[in-house]
Motif scaffolding. Structure first.
Motif, PDB file in Angstrom:
ATOM      1  N   GLN A  23      -5.497  -8.731  -7.882  1.00 36.80           N
ATOM      2  CA  GLN A  23      -5.492  -7.367  -7.146  1.00 36.80           C
ATOM      3  C   GLN A  23      -5.669  -6.309  -8.296  1.00 36.80           C
ATOM      4  O   GLN A  23      -5.958  -5.182  -8.114  1.00 36.80           O
ATOM      5  CB  GLN A  23      -3.961  -7.137  -6.624  1.00 36.80           C
ATOM      6  N   HIS A 114      -1.128 -16.844  -7.231  1.00 35.99           N
ATOM      7  CA  HIS A 114      -1.240 -15.736  -6.198  1.00 35.99           C
ATOM      8  C   HIS A 114      -2.244 -15.442  -5.228  1.00 35.99           C
ATOM      9  O   HIS A 114      -3.016 -14.616  -5.336  1.00 35.99           O
ATOM     10  CB  HIS A 114      -0.894 -14.398  -7.013  1.00 35.99           C
ATOM     11  N   PHE A 115      -2.045 -16.268  -4.351  1.00 38.46           N
ATOM     12  CA  PHE A 115      -3.083 -16.312  -3.246  1.00 38.46           C
ATOM     13  C   PHE A 115      -4.440 -16.882  -3.427  1.00 38.46           C
ATOM     14  O   PHE A 115      -5.099 -17.590  -2.521  1.00 38.46           O
ATOM     15  CB  PHE A 115      -3.048 -14.949  -2.476  1.00 38.46           C
ATOM     16  N   ASN A 158       3.308 -17.823  -5.073  1.00 39.97           N
ATOM     17  CA  ASN A 158       3.479 -16.655  -4.449  1.00 39.97           C
ATOM     18  C   ASN A 158       3.464 -16.756  -2.801  1.00 39.97           C
ATOM     19  O   ASN A 158       2.395 -16.986  -2.271  1.00 39.97           O
ATOM     20  CB  ASN A 158       2.498 -15.239  -4.636  1.00 39.97           C
ATOM     21  N   GLU A 159       4.679 -16.565  -2.196  1.00 46.69           N
ATOM     22  CA  GLU A 159       4.743 -16.472  -0.690  1.00 46.69           C
ATOM     23  C   GLU A 159       3.988 -17.350   0.145  1.00 46.69           C
ATOM     24  O   GLU A 159       2.981 -17.191   0.930  1.00 46.69           O
ATOM     25  CB  GLU A 159       4.192 -14.952  -0.316  1.00 46.69           C
ATOM     26  N   ASN A 282      10.731 -11.748  -2.466  1.00 49.49           N
ATOM     27  CA  ASN A 282       9.673 -10.582  -1.957  1.00 49.49           C
ATOM     28  C   ASN A 282      10.104 -10.131  -0.857  1.00 49.49           C
ATOM     29  O   ASN A 282      10.629 -11.044   0.084  1.00 49.49           O
ATOM     30  CB  ASN A 282       8.160 -11.326  -2.157  1.00 49.49           C
ATOM     31  N   TYR A 284       9.836  -6.915   1.946  1.00 44.04           N
ATOM     32  CA  TYR A 284       9.291  -5.825   2.479  1.00 44.04           C
ATOM     33  C   TYR A 284       9.698  -5.313   3.756  1.00 44.04           C
ATOM     34  O   TYR A 284       9.725  -3.928   4.228  1.00 44.04           O
ATOM     35  CB  TYR A 284       7.837  -6.057   2.482  1.00 44.04           C
ATOM     36  N   MET A 300       1.311   1.362   5.421  1.00 44.58           N
ATOM     37  CA  MET A 300       0.941   0.067   5.958  1.00 44.58           C
ATOM     38  C   MET A 300       1.348   0.048   7.511  1.00 44.58           C
ATOM     39  O   MET A 300       0.858  -1.161   8.099  1.00 44.58           O
ATOM     40  CB  MET A 300       1.570  -1.052   5.062  1.00 44.58           C
ATOM     41  N   TRP A 302       4.428  -0.058   8.202  1.00 46.16           N
ATOM     42  CA  TRP A 302       5.694  -0.889   8.310  1.00 46.16           C
ATOM     43  C   TRP A 302       6.768   0.163   8.297  1.00 46.16           C
ATOM     44  O   TRP A 302       6.961   1.133   7.576  1.00 46.16           O
ATOM     45  CB  TRP A 302       5.807  -1.754   7.104  1.00 46.16           C
ATOM     46  N   GLU A 327       9.490  -8.791  -5.944  1.00 42.82           N
ATOM     47  CA  GLU A 327       8.524  -7.713  -5.606  1.00 42.82           C
ATOM     48  C   GLU A 327       9.180  -7.047  -4.264  1.00 42.82           C
ATOM     49  O   GLU A 327      10.054  -7.555  -3.663  1.00 42.82           O
ATOM     50  CB  GLU A 327       7.395  -8.371  -4.721  1.00 42.82           C
ATOM     51  N   TRP A 365       7.201  -3.541  -6.628  1.00 44.19           N
ATOM     52  CA  TRP A 365       5.481  -3.819  -6.168  1.00 44.19           C
ATOM     53  C   TRP A 365       4.858  -2.329  -5.968  1.00 44.19           C
ATOM     54  O   TRP A 365       5.542  -1.811  -4.996  1.00 44.19           O
ATOM     55  CB  TRP A 365       5.365  -4.608  -5.207  1.00 44.19           C
ATOM     56  N   GLU A 372      -5.518  -4.222  -1.951  1.00 48.40           N
ATOM     57  CA  GLU A 372      -4.314  -4.835  -0.852  1.00 48.40           C
ATOM     58  C   GLU A 372      -5.303  -5.752   0.045  1.00 48.40           C
ATOM     59  O   GLU A 372      -5.300  -5.516   1.255  1.00 48.40           O
ATOM     60  CB  GLU A 372      -3.700  -3.402  -0.305  1.00 48.40           C
ATOM     61  N   TRP A 373      -5.706  -6.837  -0.643  1.00 47.00           N
ATOM     62  CA  TRP A 373      -6.398  -7.809   0.258  1.00 47.00           C
ATOM     63  C   TRP A 373      -7.399  -7.429   1.243  1.00 47.00           C
ATOM     64  O   TRP A 373      -8.142  -6.859   0.987  1.00 47.00           O
ATOM     65  CB  TRP A 373      -5.350  -8.784   0.674  1.00 47.00           C
ATOM     66  N   PHE A 381       0.189   1.099  -3.557  1.00 43.17           N
ATOM     67  CA  PHE A 381       1.772   0.729  -3.777  1.00 43.17           C
ATOM     68  C   PHE A 381       2.198   1.184  -5.233  1.00 43.17           C
ATOM     69  O   PHE A 381       3.417   0.982  -5.727  1.00 43.17           O
ATOM     70  CB  PHE A 381       1.860  -0.828  -3.875  1.00 43.17           C
TER      71      PHE A 381
HETATM   72  C1  BGC Z   1       2.011  -9.577  -1.970  1.00 37.39           C
HETATM   73  C2  BGC Z   1       1.245  -8.713  -2.731  1.00 37.39           C
HETATM   74  C3  BGC Z   1       0.812  -7.684  -1.714  1.00 37.39           C
HETATM   75  C4  BGC Z   1       1.991  -7.004  -1.284  1.00 37.39           C
HETATM   76  C5  BGC Z   1       1.899  -5.742  -0.376  1.00 37.39           C
HETATM   77  C6  BGC Z   1       3.218  -9.183  -1.010  1.00 37.39           C
HETATM   78  O1  BGC Z   1       3.211  -9.916   0.128  1.00 37.39           O
HETATM   79  O2  BGC Z   1       2.654 -10.588  -2.741  1.00 37.39           O
HETATM   80  O3  BGC Z   1       0.083  -9.314  -3.133  1.00 37.39           O
HETATM   81  O4  BGC Z   1      -0.160  -6.582  -2.322  1.00 37.39           O
HETATM   82  O5  BGC Z   1       2.855  -7.884  -0.344  1.00 37.39           O
HETATM   83  O6  BGC Z   1       1.188  -5.999   0.856  1.00 37.39           O
END
Ligand code: BGC
Length: 412
Positions: A23, A114-115, A158-159, A282, A284, A300, A302, A327, A365, A372-373, A381
């Motif tokens: 990222q 990480h992904f 990661n996740e 993590n 969110y 986002m 969210w 995160e 984070w 952002e993927w 962020f």
């Molecule tokens: C991930 C990050 C991502 C962040 C915000 C997390 O799920 O580890 O790579 O950028 O969320 O979406």
């Protein structure tokens, strides 16, 4: 600060921010994500924040913001660009990164994956393969054996749940496989719709999702054992993304919350076999099925529920291990909500500590705006804003509010 309202944190609490290699680093072309970008399925990552070359200056900023800890990830595809062939230069690069943090008195926390997958690994079937845990553990063992003198704390994966649900249920991320029945769900958010619409749909994808999750749990368990065999003194963490699912009193909403909690929270953790020195969290999102209240939302889309990190921490506290928040953060390009978000979140953490959660640190984070993927560079962020044309860094006002919390080891 009046002492009556000041909420103090334990001494030696870690305050910092996180990033992930793909990222922010730039210049990573041999992964499944880079290939998906070449095929036009996800945005091109390119030079990202050029953190690969600018890490020293970025750590100077972190230091100036009062951080005493930092989480980042090592790019598997740099270390093992071909199967079984490890790249000494890449190890030297990450040694320099770790030394730069140590020299600034910033404690490093390394994530081993990480992904993003090395292309050779994804082309063989990635974590769908039976022997993927062995391949992953071999990589982890190599990295830690090379770096254990400069870093003592490692997260394996990661996740795992986000990776597998976006890859095999939603079909929004590589390998873009979608579980047909997800089309009937009313609660999926809309943010990934562009990539989801190109996914290959099947009923069987759900079973592959379960297989991938199982392989990821095995990969963690095996990596733990293999790392400890070469570097017994390092600490290894399992990272849990906790999306808190709650409901109103309606029986169907209760059932939905139960199913979501089972597959997205309990399923993976049940498969770990005592291979956890501490948990990384993590956090969110908090979803209350049947909730009609209106909340502000981030860029986002969210809902903003920063204080509900409390529930996520109390969920992990049941396992009676230390917890590091690896995160938690908000996409907020205009920086209007971020300061308040961080402050409320830190209050939620403080409350969880009072109620018995053994929380040792918090990594916001993210340190920098980043890729952002499938959503590209638009979502912001960062505590630090990036101008993607000039690569200039600009500290956002909210970063100074967080700085005060870090330096005072307290919140009001
Ligand atoms: C991930 C990050 C991502 C962040 C915000 C997390 O799920 O580890 O790579 O950028 O969320 O979406």
């Amino acid at each position: 600060m009046s002492s009556e309202t000041t909420k103090k944190f334990p001494p030696d609490f870690f305050w910092g921010a996180a990033t992930a290699s793909y990222q922010v680093e730039g210049g990573i072309e041999n992964t499944d994500w880079a290939k998906a970008a070449q095929e036009g399925r996800v945005p091109i990552c390119g030079k990202a924040c050029d953190h690969f070359n600018r890490f020293e200056a970025d750590f100077d900023i972190a230091k100036s913001l009062g951080h005493n800890a930092h989480r980042f990830s090592i790019e598997w595809a740099r270390i093992e660009p071909e199967e079984g062939k490890f790249n000494a230069e890449a190890i030297e690069h990450y040694r320099a990164v770790l030394s730069a943090l140590n020299a600034r008195g910033i404690k490093p926390f390394v994530t081993l994956w990480h992904f993003t997958l090395p292309l050779w690994f994804s082309e063989k079937g990635g974590f769908e393969q039976k022997n993927s845990p062995q391949i992953f553990a071999r990589y982890c063992k190599f990295v830690v054996s090379q770096l254990d003198d400069v870093c003592t704390d490692y997260v394996t994966l990661n996740e795992p749940e986000i990776f597998s649900s976006l890859g095999w249920i939603r079909g929004a991320w590589p390998p873009f496989k979608r579980f047909t029945l997800i089309d009937f769900s009313h609660d999926v958010s809309k943010e990934h719709r562009q990539t989801e619409s190109t996914a290959r749909k099947s009923i069987g994808s759900f079973f592959v999702f379960l297989k991938v999750l199982k392989n990821l749990a095995k990969a963690h368990n095996l990596a733990y054992v293999e790392i400890k065999a070469v570097s017994p003194d390092v600490l290894i963490s399992s990272l849990k993304h906790v999306h808190v699912f709650d409901s109103n009193r309606n029986i169907f909403n209760k059932l939905k919350a139960h199913i979501a909690n089972y597959f997205l929270n309990h399923y993976f953790l049940k498969k770990l076999s005592g291979t956890v020195d501490y948990y990384s969290l993590n956090y969110y999102r908090y979803t209350k099925f049947g909730d009609t209240a209106v909340y502000p939302v981030s860029d986002m889309g969210w809902k903003l529920n920063p204080e509900n990190i409390y529930e996520a921490l109390m969920y992990l506290a049941q396992f009676k291990k230390p917890i590091i928040i690896s995160e938690a953060g908000i996409a907020d390009a205009k920086d209007v909500y971020r300061a308040d978000y961080i402050t409320k979140q830190v209050l939620g953490i403080w409350r969880a500590i009072q109620d018995g959660a053994d929380v040792r640190g918090f990594m916001y984070w993210s340190l920098l705006d980043n890729y952002e993927w499938d959503l590209g560079f638009e979502k912001r962020f960062g505590l630090v804003e990036i101008d993607y044309t000039t690569l200039e860094r600009k500290i956002r006002p909210s970063a100074y509010i967080y700085k005060r919390i870090c330096e005072q080891n307290a919140v009001q």
